[in-house]
Design an enzyme around this catalytic site. Sequence first.
Site, mmCIF file in Angstrom:
data_model
loop_
_atom_site.group_PDB
_atom_site.id
_atom_site.type_symbol
_atom_site.label_atom_id
_atom_site.label_comp_id
_atom_site.label_asym_id
_atom_site.label_seq_id
_atom_site.Cartn_x
_atom_site.Cartn_y
_atom_site.Cartn_z
ATOM 1 N N ASP A 30 0.855 -1.126 0.098
ATOM 2 C CA ASP A 30 0.009 -0.013 -0.036
ATOM 3 C C ASP A 30 1.081 1.294 -0.044
ATOM 4 O O ASP A 30 1.885 1.357 0.782
ATOM 5 C CB ASP A 30 -0.787 -0.104 1.406
ATOM 6 C CG ASP A 30 -2.096 0.964 1.039
ATOM 7 O OD1 ASP A 30 -3.151 0.438 0.911
ATOM 8 O OD2 ASP A 30 -1.826 2.060 0.983
ATOM 9 N N ILE A 31 0.395 2.298 -0.985
ATOM 10 C CA ILE A 31 1.392 3.392 -0.982
ATOM 11 C C ILE A 31 1.262 4.264 0.263
ATOM 12 O O ILE A 31 2.316 5.181 0.596
ATOM 13 C CB ILE A 31 0.688 4.212 -2.282
ATOM 14 C CG1 ILE A 31 1.858 5.045 -2.711
ATOM 15 C CG2 ILE A 31 -0.647 5.017 -1.706
ATOM 16 C CD1 ILE A 31 1.575 5.510 -4.191
ATOM 17 N N GLY A 92 -16.469 2.475 3.376
ATOM 18 C CA GLY A 92 -14.855 2.972 3.362
ATOM 19 C C GLY A 92 -14.184 2.841 2.273
ATOM 20 O O GLY A 92 -13.110 3.317 2.116
ATOM 21 N N GLN A 93 -14.785 2.390 1.239
ATOM 22 C CA GLN A 93 -14.028 1.896 -0.071
ATOM 23 C C GLN A 93 -13.538 3.133 -0.812
ATOM 24 O O GLN A 93 -14.616 4.179 -1.133
ATOM 25 C CB GLN A 93 -14.740 1.198 -1.088
ATOM 26 C CG GLN A 93 -14.246 0.778 -2.346
ATOM 27 C CD GLN A 93 -14.794 -0.378 -3.136
ATOM 28 O OE1 GLN A 93 -15.811 -0.917 -2.865
ATOM 29 N NE2 GLN A 93 -14.115 -0.999 -4.135
ATOM 30 N N HIS A 99 -10.321 -5.158 -3.491
ATOM 31 C CA HIS A 99 -8.760 -5.475 -2.911
ATOM 32 C C HIS A 99 -8.749 -5.851 -1.595
ATOM 33 O O HIS A 99 -9.952 -5.556 -0.872
ATOM 34 C CB HIS A 99 -8.016 -4.223 -3.180
ATOM 35 C CG HIS A 99 -8.488 -3.191 -2.672
ATOM 36 N ND1 HIS A 99 -9.458 -2.223 -3.377
ATOM 37 C CD2 HIS A 99 -8.384 -2.503 -1.455
ATOM 38 C CE1 HIS A 99 -9.759 -1.313 -2.414
ATOM 39 N NE2 HIS A 99 -9.199 -1.210 -1.360
HETATM 40 P P1 AMP Z 1 -9.982 1.365 0.366
HETATM 41 O O1 AMP Z 1 -10.637 1.459 -1.083
HETATM 42 O O2 AMP Z 1 -10.301 2.256 1.245
HETATM 43 O O3 AMP Z 1 -9.911 -0.048 0.591
HETATM 44 O O4 AMP Z 1 -8.338 1.616 0.276
HETATM 45 C C1 AMP Z 1 -7.646 1.942 -0.886
HETATM 46 C C2 AMP Z 1 -6.306 1.616 -0.494
HETATM 47 O O5 AMP Z 1 -5.351 1.728 -1.510
HETATM 48 C C3 AMP Z 1 -5.514 2.904 0.282
HETATM 49 O O6 AMP Z 1 -5.001 2.292 1.619
HETATM 50 C C4 AMP Z 1 -4.539 3.554 -0.521
HETATM 51 O O7 AMP Z 1 -3.452 4.037 0.379
HETATM 52 C C5 AMP Z 1 -4.073 2.350 -1.505
HETATM 53 N N1 AMP Z 1 -3.578 3.169 -2.710
HETATM 54 C C6 AMP Z 1 -4.294 3.965 -3.327
HETATM 55 N N2 AMP Z 1 -3.577 4.219 -4.684
HETATM 56 C C7 AMP Z 1 -2.303 3.533 -4.559
HETATM 57 C C8 AMP Z 1 -1.321 3.080 -5.433
HETATM 58 N N3 AMP Z 1 -1.236 3.939 -6.571
HETATM 59 N N4 AMP Z 1 -0.375 2.122 -4.862
HETATM 60 C C9 AMP Z 1 -0.605 1.336 -3.772
HETATM 61 N N5 AMP Z 1 -1.381 1.743 -2.764
HETATM 62 C C10 AMP Z 1 -2.502 2.437 -3.353
#
Ligand code: AMP
Length: 109
Positions: A30-31, A92-93, A99
């Site tokens: 995760d970034i 919270g998506q 994912h």
């Molecule tokens: P969620 O949709 O709430 O389950 O979370 C989306 C997750 O994706 C968050 O924890 C972000 O930090 C992560 N995220 C968003 N863009 C990227 C990216 N380019 N590379 C890695 N992680 C990412």
Amino acid sequence: MTDCIFCKIAAGQIPAKKAYEDDDIVAFHDIAPKAPVHLLLIPKKHITSLFDAGADDQALLGKLLLLAPKLAKEHGLEAGFVTRVHTGAAGGQEVYHLHVHVLGQPAAA
Ligand code: AMP
Ligand code: ZN
């Protein structure tokens, strides 16, 4: 889905720190990690959320969940880890490509 950031990661069009890849799945760090180890496991196929997964996706969903403990162990989380799947705005998506989060703290050496 041409505009989906996780589809682009799956296709290698934008960079990610990959932890695993096979024909169906990519896992990457995760970034913006919320724990010392924070991995995201995604199907290469675009599925928007669990709301959009169908019977055809049963094996893929099973494969994603079975990969979670394997990658967790490989990243030092033998003592345990958290899995999270956010679904929809109220869940919270933020990224609308299904994912599985794997989070944890490696045991002290
Ligand atoms: P969620 O949709 O709430 O389950 O979370 C989306 C997750 O994706 C968050 O924890 C972000 O930090 C992560 N995220 C968003 N863009 C990227 C990216 N380019 N590379 C890695 N992680 C990412
Ligand atoms: Zn996608």
